[in-house]
Design an enzyme around this catalytic site. Structure first.
Site, PDB file in Angstrom:
ATOM      1  N   ASP A  94      -9.525  -0.601   4.880  1.00 21.97           N
ATOM      2  CA  ASP A  94      -8.754   0.769   4.494  1.00 21.97           C
ATOM      3  C   ASP A  94      -9.711   1.995   4.823  1.00 21.97           C
ATOM      4  O   ASP A  94     -11.261   1.295   5.780  1.00 21.97           O
ATOM      5  CB  ASP A  94      -9.938   0.834   2.752  1.00 21.97           C
ATOM      6  CG  ASP A  94      -9.571   1.760   1.968  1.00 21.97           C
ATOM      7  OD1 ASP A  94      -8.288   2.059   2.208  1.00 21.97           O
ATOM      8  OD2 ASP A  94     -10.172   3.155   1.465  1.00 21.97           O
ATOM      9  N   GLU A 125      -6.178   0.843   8.526  1.00 28.56           N
ATOM     10  CA  GLU A 125      -5.927   1.870   8.181  1.00 28.56           C
ATOM     11  C   GLU A 125      -6.534   2.531   8.851  1.00 28.56           C
ATOM     12  O   GLU A 125      -8.144   3.054   8.606  1.00 28.56           O
ATOM     13  CB  GLU A 125      -6.523   1.665   6.679  1.00 28.56           C
ATOM     14  CG  GLU A 125      -5.017   2.614   6.231  1.00 28.56           C
ATOM     15  CD  GLU A 125      -6.096   3.799   5.398  1.00 28.56           C
ATOM     16  OE1 GLU A 125      -5.891   4.472   4.068  1.00 28.56           O
ATOM     17  OE2 GLU A 125      -7.567   3.695   4.340  1.00 28.56           O
TER      18      GLU A 125
HETATM   19  C1  GLC Z   1      -7.751   4.916   1.474  1.00 28.31           C
HETATM   20  C2  GLC Z   1      -6.578   4.027   0.575  1.00 28.31           C
HETATM   21  C3  GLC Z   1      -6.122   5.528  -0.486  1.00 28.31           C
HETATM   22  C4  GLC Z   1      -7.916   5.930  -0.962  1.00 28.31           C
HETATM   23  C5  GLC Z   1      -9.064   6.048   0.015  1.00 28.31           C
HETATM   24  C6  GLC Z   1     -10.119   5.401  -0.397  1.00 28.31           C
HETATM   25  O1  GLC Z   1      -7.028   5.556   2.018  1.00 28.31           O
HETATM   26  O2  GLC Z   1      -5.475   4.019   1.007  1.00 28.31           O
HETATM   27  O3  GLC Z   1      -5.516   4.793  -1.428  1.00 28.31           O
HETATM   28  O4  GLC Z   1      -7.943   7.001  -1.509  1.00 28.31           O
HETATM   29  O5  GLC Z   1      -9.067   5.020   1.596  1.00 28.31           O
HETATM   30  O6  GLC Z   1     -10.819   4.608  -0.152  1.00 28.31           O
END
Ligand code: GLC
Length: 560
Positions: free
Chosen positions: A210, A269
């Protein structure tokens, strides 16, 4: 399942399960791990290689579990560690790999370390694990810099010190319940390596990381540039994103996962521009995958699609990595709805609410099917989001009182947020909550239109979206498309995306018609699968896969 020369992840299809909304075994309205275990056969039938499960760790759920209070335990709402062990054992038994979500940029404010930091004085070792700073201005009542939270408002919150006096500020790039860790602190690095081992030892096949581009901030925390254009400026021109130091972290994690057997993977991500900067996350000694969000945001226009695919493939080729393809996840408007709104680059991911113009569902579904059929032919790995195999649209009519995404509250209800793509999925049309559980309780209300789209209404129905996904996934695997080479075909006109993929001695032609007028296929063409209704005609917003190479001269192309 894999060999040293062709690891599984190079062309894998990975299905994202959002645990709150997939299947609810205990009937409390929130999905859970036993629910996931019970529905695993669906993934086998669908034909995916792996599932990635969004966070199920102990958490106050202020950001749906992306606010972790204990990284080594399952939240009681989702089950227990024993339930997790059953789930992974069952998944492996069924030939599915299992990837978990790792949230290293921030913890929950309920995390023991943050609670210790609040209780300890400024300058203490407890505070050093997070990013506490004095405020600006004579009374320190201005935030330390101008950074904004991704969910709206300032990225800093001021605390009260133990004596009740206004105190220091702490950084949170997301909600104030999600304090950022200080990744320059060796203890944070050691702790996360230990967390990785904890889950690797339990048998997980990898991690989705994440906010992978946010862990390291520019030293000194300078103000962010006043002017920043998300659509064109490099992400790294902002001091909190895509800083070079993040790559050291991935290198150490790569060494760690490689020390385990079984081809375990890391998937970043990272919302990073340009593509070349994103490709750095998948250098040979870093992550295996990085989500291709540039592709996800590409408008449904042939020129944009071609350019995006070309750029994406070139960028990863330069580092010897595979590209990933993705159209939906739990943070963006479902593509069956997103593709029905005007296709400008700026309007593609924000939420849609009852006060917004409502998308044309039929157009959205047609385009979504065509876009998926295009995506699943591309070389590399692909990520699917639960429910897209049913053609689920975004729930755009959720009332304000049902909303749970902190974005909605932090933006003064200006941004409806992401709840619309997170609604529980329908399994059986005639059961309570469309089969999500036995009680009918759901943490977000399901739209009526989800009933006819339930799994049991589509299973075995020729032409249904579910059956189309199954055909695409079977053919993709049989014809080795994910491992193939893409070559563009000329002569089909500007509004048709046309290419062949050669793999395993076979050639597959892929045509996506984004023109308004239909294409007529030659009588001898062998249609493998189509996103449309007919084997002979390719109407607007339809994709077809054909056996062998088709040349434009064999096809009636209007206007060419
Ligand atoms: C990422 C996740 C999202 C979350 C954010 C903060 O982007 O995919 O859902 O709100 O991180 O952790």
């Amino acid at each position: 399942m894999s060999s040293a020369t062709s690891p599984w992840w190079r062309d894998a299809v990975i299905y994202q399960v959002y645990p709150r909304s997939w299947a609810d075994a205990d009937g409390d309205g929130l999905g859970d791990l036993p629910g996931i275990t019970s529905r695993l056969p669906h993934l086998v039938e669908l034909g995916v290689d792996a599932l990635w499960i969004s966070p199920f760790y102990r958490s106050p759920q202020r950001d749906a579990g992306y606010d972790v209070a204990d990284y080594r335990d399952v939240d009681p709402r989702f089950g227990t560690l024993a339930d997790f062990d059953v789930l992974i054992e069952r998944a492996h038994h069924l030939g599915l790999r299992l990837i978990v979500d790792l949230v290293p940029n921030h913890s929950s404010s309920d995390h023991a370390w943050f609670q210790q930091a609040l209780a300890a004085p400024p300058g203490s070792p407890e505070r050093a694990r997070y990013i506490f700073r004095d405020g600006r201005g004579p009374d320190g009542d201005q935030p330390p810099n101008n950074w904004r939270s991704k969910f709206g408002g300032s990225a800093w919150t001021r605390i009260k010190e133990a004596d009740g006096a206004p105190g220091q500020w702490y950084l949170h790039l997301f909600d104030e319940s999600q304090p950022d860790f200080d990744w320059s602190h060796p203890e944070i690095r050691a702790e996360f390596e230990d967390i990785l081992r904890f889950w690797l030892d339990r048998g997980v096949d990898g991690f989705r990381i994440d906010v992978a581009h946010g862990m390291v901030k520019t030293e000194g925390y300078p103000d962010a540039p006043e002017k920043y254009d998300l659509a064109v400026d490099p992400t790294a021109s902002q001091p909190m994103w895509d800083q070079p130091g993040v790559h050291d972290i991935f290198r150490s994690w790569r060494r760690l996962v490689d020390s385990y057997d079984g081809d375990r993977i890391l998937c970043a991500e990272a919302w990073v521009r340009p593509d070349e900067a994103l490709a750095r996350y998948v250098r040979p000694d870093e992550c295996h995958h990085s989500f291709n969000f540039g592709y996800l945001m590409t408008p449904w226009r042939a020129t944009d699609q071609r350019a995006s695919i070309t750029r994406s493939l070139e960028a990863v080729r330069s580092v010897g990595a595979v590209q990933t393809w993705v159209l939906s996840n739990h943070d963006v408007v479902r593509h069956a709805t997103r593709l029905a709104v005007p296709q400008s680059t700026t309007s593609l991911v924000g939420g849609i609410g009852p006060d917004d113009p409502q998308p044309d569902a039929e157009l959205g579904l047609r385009r979504a099917r065509a876009a998926t059929a295009l995506m699943l032919a591309l070389p590399g790995a692909a990520y699917l989001y639960q429910g897209e195999e049913l053609g689920l649209p975004e729930a755009t009519m959720l009332p304000p009182e049902a909303r749970q995404d902190p974005t909605f509250w932090r933006s003064d209800e200006g941004d409806v947020g992401r709840d619309g793509c997170r609604v529980p999925v329908p399994w059986e049309a005639d059961r309570p909550a469309f089969g999500f559980n036995e009680t009918g309780a759901t943490w977000l209300p399901q739209p009526e239109v989800y009933g006819p789209l339930a799994v049991d209404r589509q299973r075995g129905v020729p032409g249904s979206t579910l059956e189309m996904y199954r055909s695409l996934l079977t053919l993709r695997r049989d014809r080795g498309l994910g491992r193939g080479e893409l070559r563009w075909l000329d002569g089909f006109g500007p509004d048709v995306v046309a290419f062949v993929v050669a793999s395993a001695g076979r050639t597959t032609t892929v045509l996506a018609n984004i023109a308004r007028t239909p294409l007529v296929l030659p009588a001898g063409a062998t249609v493998l699968v189509t996103s449309g209704a007919s084997d002979r005609e390719l109407p607007a917003d339809t994709t077809v896969w054909l056996d062998g190479e088709l040349s434009a001269s064999q096809v009636h192309v209007p206007g060419v």
